[in-house]
Scaffold this motif. Structure first.
Motif, PDB file in Angstrom:
ATOM      1  N   THR A 105       0.811  -1.215   0.000  1.00 16.14           N
ATOM      2  CA  THR A 105       0.000   0.000   0.000  1.00 16.14           C
ATOM      3  C   THR A 105       0.849   1.272   0.000  1.00 16.14           C
ATOM      4  OG1 THR A 105      -0.190  -0.097   2.413  1.00 16.14           O
ATOM      5  CG2 THR A 105      -1.957  -1.111   1.118  1.00 16.14           C
ATOM      6  N   ASP A 107       3.030   1.958  -1.980  1.00 18.07           N
ATOM      7  CA  ASP A 107       3.232   2.325  -3.388  1.00 18.07           C
ATOM      8  C   ASP A 107       1.935   2.762  -4.060  1.00 18.07           C
ATOM      9  OD1 ASP A 107       5.962   1.633  -3.284  1.00 18.07           O
ATOM     10  OD2 ASP A 107       5.489  -0.484  -3.646  1.00 18.07           O
ATOM     11  N   ALA A 128      -4.173   7.454   4.584  1.00 14.29           N
ATOM     12  CA  ALA A 128      -2.940   7.388   3.789  1.00 14.29           C
ATOM     13  C   ALA A 128      -1.726   7.206   4.695  1.00 14.29           C
ATOM     14  CB  ALA A 128      -2.793   8.649   2.943  1.00 14.29           C
ATOM     15  N   ILE A 133       1.158   5.689   2.556  1.00 10.16           N
ATOM     16  CA  ILE A 133       1.081   6.343   1.249  1.00 10.16           C
ATOM     17  C   ILE A 133       1.647   7.749   1.335  1.00 10.16           C
ATOM     18  CG2 ILE A 133      -0.498   7.181  -0.540  1.00 10.16           C
ATOM     19  CD1 ILE A 133      -2.371   4.881   0.214  1.00 10.16           C
ATOM     20  N   LYS A 135       2.503   9.395  -1.897  1.00 10.14           N
ATOM     21  CA  LYS A 135       2.270  10.021  -3.203  1.00 10.14           C
ATOM     22  C   LYS A 135       1.042  10.923  -3.133  1.00 10.14           C
ATOM     23  CE  LYS A 135       4.259   6.121  -5.756  1.00 10.14           C
ATOM     24  NZ  LYS A 135       4.006   5.044  -6.746  1.00 10.14           N
TER      25      LYS A 135
END
Length: 232
Positions: A105, A107, A128, A133, A135
């Protein structure tokens, strides 16, 4: 034409065959000249059996964001999900789409609503963090989000409840729901329950929406529930 329109009074339910249509899903995106969709789904005995999403402004290939725009995505139960170009005169055949193969996750990429009244962005940020996460999220209007997750442009779509009284409408999710499933993903509410299209025009048995690859679904649902539990 008016008589035909007036026939669209069916309230939906667990029996029967009916279509649900959203002629401009993502009205504000349409007005901004950004993402919107035309969405049509066939529901038989409370189950979505066919879904079509037309995304006029969505790049056909997200690796070429300035390239050709216009995507038509379709899914039939048990037959997979496919996309083709929306441009007039296009002779390209449909090509299959699949959700992302990402297993970690950390990525993954979120796809979420632009409008704050449609989802809780602060909760999304916390989820996130739990999932690792880093990004930036992809924000867009309409069921284009479902299309983006279905073909692997992003891994996770969250639409978390912003109030206790808001109830999702079937025309906002029916087409995207079957497209995600047929592309190898999963869709549920925030409690992991499948979306129930057998009640009528609303998803009154569900709260919120989570859509992602089946491979990371359990982790995502866990992060959602951990975040929301802090507010209960």
């Amino acid at each position: 034409i008016l008589r035909s329109i007036d026939r669209g009074q069916y309230a939906g339910g667990p029996q029967g065959r009916h279509w649900t249509l959203d002629p401009i899903d993502g009205t504000k995106g349409f007005l901004r000249g950004e993402q919107f969709a035309v969405c049509l789904a066939l529901i038989i005995d409370g189950k979505v059996c066919l879904g079509v999403v037309g995304c006029p402004n969505l790049p056909y290939d997200m690796s070429k964001p300035d390239g050709e725009r216009g995507v038509l995505m379709v899914a039939v139960k048990g037959q997979g999900a496919f996309q083709r170009k929306l441009s007039a005169g296009s002779v390209d055949s449909e090509t299959p789409v699949h959700v992302s193969s990402v297993l970690d996750t950390a990525d993954a990429v979120f796809c979420e609503s632009v409008e704050a009244q449609h989802t809780d962005h602060s909760h999304n940020a916390n989820i996130a963090r739990i999932l690792g996460i880093t990004k930036p999220s992809v924000r867009m209007d309409s069921q284009c989000k479902y299309a983006s997750v279905a073909r692997g442009d992003a891994e996770i779509y969250l639409r978390l409840p912003v109030s206790e009284t808001y109830v999702e409408k079937i025309w906002d999710h029916a087409s995207g729901n079957i497209i995600i499933h047929e592309a190898g993903g999963k869709v549920s509410d925030i409690n992991g329950k499948e979306l129930d299209f057998s009640i009528g025009r609303t998803l009154s048995a569900n709260k919120g929406v989570v859509a992602c690859s089946a491979k990371i679904f359990d982790e995502v649902i866990g992060a959602v529930q951990t975040t929301l539990a802090k507010d209960s």
